[in-house]
Design a protein around this motif. Structure first.
Motif, PDB file in Angstrom:
ATOM      1  N   SER A 254       0.838  -1.186   0.000  1.00 26.40           N
ATOM      2  CA  SER A 254       0.000   0.000   0.000  1.00 26.40           C
ATOM      3  C   SER A 254       0.876   1.240   0.000  1.00 26.40           C
ATOM      4  N   VAL A 255       0.313   2.308  -0.509  1.00 30.19           N
ATOM      5  CA  VAL A 255       0.986   3.608  -0.544  1.00 30.19           C
ATOM      6  C   VAL A 255      -0.013   4.653  -0.069  1.00 30.19           C
ATOM      7  N   SER A 256       0.500   5.762   0.434  1.00 31.40           N
ATOM      8  CA  SER A 256      -0.373   6.761   1.039  1.00 31.40           C
ATOM      9  C   SER A 256      -0.160   8.136   0.440  1.00 31.40           C
ATOM     10  N   LEU A 257      -1.237   8.890   0.403  1.00 33.63           N
ATOM     11  CA  LEU A 257      -1.204  10.315   0.098  1.00 33.63           C
ATOM     12  C   LEU A 257      -1.911  11.008   1.249  1.00 33.63           C
ATOM     13  N   GLY A 258      -1.136  11.658   2.096  1.00 37.96           N
ATOM     14  CA  GLY A 258      -1.732  12.217   3.308  1.00 37.96           C
ATOM     15  C   GLY A 258      -2.414  11.119   4.100  1.00 37.96           C
ATOM     16  N   GLY A 259      -3.670  11.338   4.440  1.00 36.94           N
ATOM     17  CA  GLY A 259      -4.421  10.348   5.207  1.00 36.94           C
ATOM     18  C   GLY A 259      -5.156   9.330   4.368  1.00 36.94           C
ATOM     19  N   HIS A 260      -4.854   9.258   3.088  1.00 36.40           N
ATOM     20  CA  HIS A 260      -5.550   8.355   2.171  1.00 36.40           C
ATOM     21  C   HIS A 260      -4.604   7.238   1.745  1.00 36.40           C
ATOM     22  N   ARG A 261      -5.076   6.015   1.847  1.00 33.56           N
ATOM     23  CA  ARG A 261      -4.235   4.853   1.551  1.00 33.56           C
ATOM     24  C   ARG A 261      -4.753   4.144   0.304  1.00 33.56           C
ATOM     25  N   ALA A 262      -3.808   3.770  -0.557  1.00 32.49           N
ATOM     26  CA  ALA A 262      -4.150   3.041  -1.778  1.00 32.49           C
ATOM     27  C   ALA A 262      -3.491   1.675  -1.766  1.00 32.49           C
ATOM     28  N   ALA A 263      -4.263   0.654  -2.102  1.00 28.05           N
ATOM     29  CA  ALA A 263      -3.717  -0.686  -2.281  1.00 28.05           C
ATOM     30  C   ALA A 263      -3.111  -0.796  -3.671  1.00 28.05           C
ATOM     31  N   VAL A 264      -1.970  -1.472  -3.750  1.00 29.09           N
ATOM     32  CA  VAL A 264      -1.308  -1.716  -5.031  1.00 29.09           C
ATOM     33  C   VAL A 264      -1.773  -3.063  -5.582  1.00 29.09           C
ATOM     34  N   MET A 265      -2.228  -3.060  -6.815  1.00 29.92           N
ATOM     35  CA  MET A 265      -2.636  -4.279  -7.496  1.00 29.92           C
ATOM     36  C   MET A 265      -1.739  -4.474  -8.715  1.00 29.92           C
ATOM     37  N   THR A 266      -1.030  -5.586  -8.793  1.00 27.97           N
ATOM     38  CA  THR A 266      -0.285  -5.890 -10.011  1.00 27.97           C
ATOM     39  C   THR A 266      -1.259  -6.471 -11.025  1.00 27.97           C
ATOM     40  N   VAL A 267      -1.308  -5.830 -12.192  1.00 29.96           N
ATOM     41  CA  VAL A 267      -2.283  -6.201 -13.224  1.00 29.96           C
ATOM     42  C   VAL A 267      -1.537  -6.370 -14.553  1.00 29.96           C
ATOM     43  N   PRO A 268      -0.920  -7.520 -14.770  1.00 31.46           N
ATOM     44  CA  PRO A 268      -0.028  -7.719 -15.916  1.00 31.46           C
ATOM     45  C   PRO A 268      -0.783  -7.918 -17.228  1.00 31.46           C
ATOM     46  N   GLY A 269      -0.017  -7.832 -18.314  1.00 33.07           N
ATOM     47  CA  GLY A 269      -0.579  -8.103 -19.634  1.00 33.07           C
ATOM     48  C   GLY A 269      -0.227  -7.009 -20.622  1.00 33.07           C
ATOM     49  N   HIS A 270      -0.619  -5.781 -20.306  1.00 30.40           N
ATOM     50  CA  HIS A 270      -0.214  -4.646 -21.147  1.00 30.40           C
ATOM     51  C   HIS A 270       1.301  -4.484 -21.025  1.00 30.40           C
ATOM     52  N   THR A 271       1.780  -4.374 -19.793  1.00 34.51           N
ATOM     53  CA  THR A 271       3.180  -4.640 -19.456  1.00 34.51           C
ATOM     54  C   THR A 271       3.141  -5.620 -18.287  1.00 34.51           C
ATOM     55  N   GLN A 272       4.210  -6.359 -18.089  1.00 31.30           N
ATOM     56  CA  GLN A 272       4.147  -7.414 -17.088  1.00 31.30           C
ATOM     57  C   GLN A 272       4.245  -6.901 -15.658  1.00 31.30           C
ATOM     58  N   GLY A 273       4.769  -5.693 -15.462  1.00 31.80           N
ATOM     59  CA  GLY A 273       4.838  -5.159 -14.107  1.00 31.80           C
ATOM     60  C   GLY A 273       3.775  -4.140 -13.794  1.00 31.80           C
ATOM     61  N   HIS A 274       2.853  -3.919 -14.704  1.00 31.57           N
ATOM     62  CA  HIS A 274       1.820  -2.885 -14.573  1.00 31.57           C
ATOM     63  C   HIS A 274       1.093  -2.992 -13.232  1.00 31.57           C
ATOM     64  N   VAL A 275       0.867  -1.844 -12.587  1.00 29.88           N
ATOM     65  CA  VAL A 275       0.097  -1.825 -11.345  1.00 29.88           C
ATOM     66  C   VAL A 275      -1.073  -0.864 -11.469  1.00 29.88           C
ATOM     67  N   ALA A 276      -2.069  -1.068 -10.603  1.00 32.55           N
ATOM     68  CA  ALA A 276      -3.164  -0.132 -10.410  1.00 32.55           C
ATOM     69  C   ALA A 276      -3.137   0.311  -8.953  1.00 32.55           C
ATOM     70  N   PHE A 277      -3.673   1.495  -8.688  1.00 32.41           N
ATOM     71  CA  PHE A 277      -3.724   2.040  -7.334  1.00 32.41           C
ATOM     72  C   PHE A 277      -5.187   2.208  -6.933  1.00 32.41           C
ATOM     73  N   HIS A 278      -5.594   1.455  -5.893  1.00 31.50           N
ATOM     74  CA  HIS A 278      -6.998   1.431  -5.483  1.00 31.50           C
ATOM     75  C   HIS A 278      -7.172   2.118  -4.139  1.00 31.50           C
ATOM     76  N   PHE A 279      -7.825   3.274  -4.155  1.00 35.45           N
ATOM     77  CA  PHE A 279      -8.203   3.980  -2.932  1.00 35.45           C
ATOM     78  C   PHE A 279      -9.594   3.501  -2.526  1.00 35.45           C
ATOM     79  N   ALA A 280      -9.646   2.417  -1.768  1.00 32.42           N
ATOM     80  CA  ALA A 280     -10.935   1.807  -1.444  1.00 32.42           C
ATOM     81  C   ALA A 280     -11.842   2.765  -0.674  1.00 32.42           C
ATOM     82  N   ASP A 281     -11.298   3.474   0.295  1.00 34.66           N
ATOM     83  CA  ASP A 281     -12.119   4.365   1.110  1.00 34.66           C
ATOM     84  C   ASP A 281     -12.616   5.569   0.319  1.00 34.66           C
TER      85      ASP A 281
END
Length: 245
Positions: free
Chosen positions: A100-127
């Protein structure tokens, strides 16, 4: 409860979107996928924001091309896929699936989503009901399989489909109209696609953006998110690659 994130679309290059994300409580600002620097710096300055973070979803130049100039101008810290460190270069923090990574008080989960590039990630701010999908999930489309397989992208689509329907999807390109033209061919009897394309065509004719979308809207109209197997997704991706509608 933290104040809601402020998210600003910044058009760059020919059809890319970079995203400025600002936490009003801490005053911190980051940019996701700066394909070029000046439009992003100008958009931040016009709001009195200073960019302190750059987050990259993948290594392609139209998503990282502005990194160096923004770092030089602001001293921003770069967070990007660890698996693509060698291709991106000058990464301060490499991230992988499940972190996970944070911006101030907001936390994002890192999702590895390969295919377009093999290391591609998405950042999900669930809250915050927001996800930044780069070039994997588009409005009514998915990314080309430059480095991976249909099975890779199908796995991504399954992960995205499990997110709450209200999750806003911020992707990397304004591809909705061309994606929708293929979607009409892939699912000619889908009334939701027909209705959505009428709205998309009107928006584009007026010079308006069609992003963000939502997971719910994609579940109803995206032929790649709606594919029932890796084989079906692969067939649709191959058809879209050669589609000239």
């Amino acid at each position: 409860m933290p104040s809601p994130l402020e998210i600003v679309r910044v058009p760059v290059l020919s059809d890319n979107y970079s995203w400025l994300v600002h936490d009003p409580d801490s005053g911190t600002t980051m940019v996701i996928d700066p394909g070029e620097a000046q439009p992003v710096l100008d958009a931040a300055a016009s709001r009195g924001w200073t960019i302190s973070e750059i987050w990259n979803t993948h290594w392609h130049p139209d998503h990282v091309g502005g990194n160096a100039a923004i770092v030089a101008a602001t001293g921003a810290r770069v967070t990007a896929p660890e698996a693509e460190r060698a291709k991106i270069g000058a990464i301060d923090a490499g991230v992988s699936d499940g972190e996970s990574v944070s911006l101030g008080g907001h936390r994002a989960a890192v999702m590895t989503v390969p295919g377009h590039t093999q290391g591609h990630v998405a950042f999900h701010f669930a809250d915050d009901s927001a996800i930044f999908t780069g070039d994997t999930l588009f409005a009514m489309g998915c990314g080309r399989l430059f480095e991976g397989t249909p099975a890779d992208m199908f796995g991504n689509m399954q992960r995205y489909a499990r997110l709450p329907a209200e999750t806003r999807v911020y992707c990397g390109h304004e591809y909705t109209q061309s994606n929708g033209r293929y979607a009409l061919v892939a699912e000619p009897d889908n009334q939701a696609i027909k209705a959505r394309m009428a709205r998309v065509d009107a928006a584009r004719a007026a010079g308006e953006a069609t992003i963000p979308t939502t997971i719910g809207e994609e579940l109803a109209t995206n032929p790649f998110l709606r594919a029932t197997s890796a084989e079906e997704l692969g067939e649709r991706r191959a058809a879209k690659d050669s589609f000239r509608g």
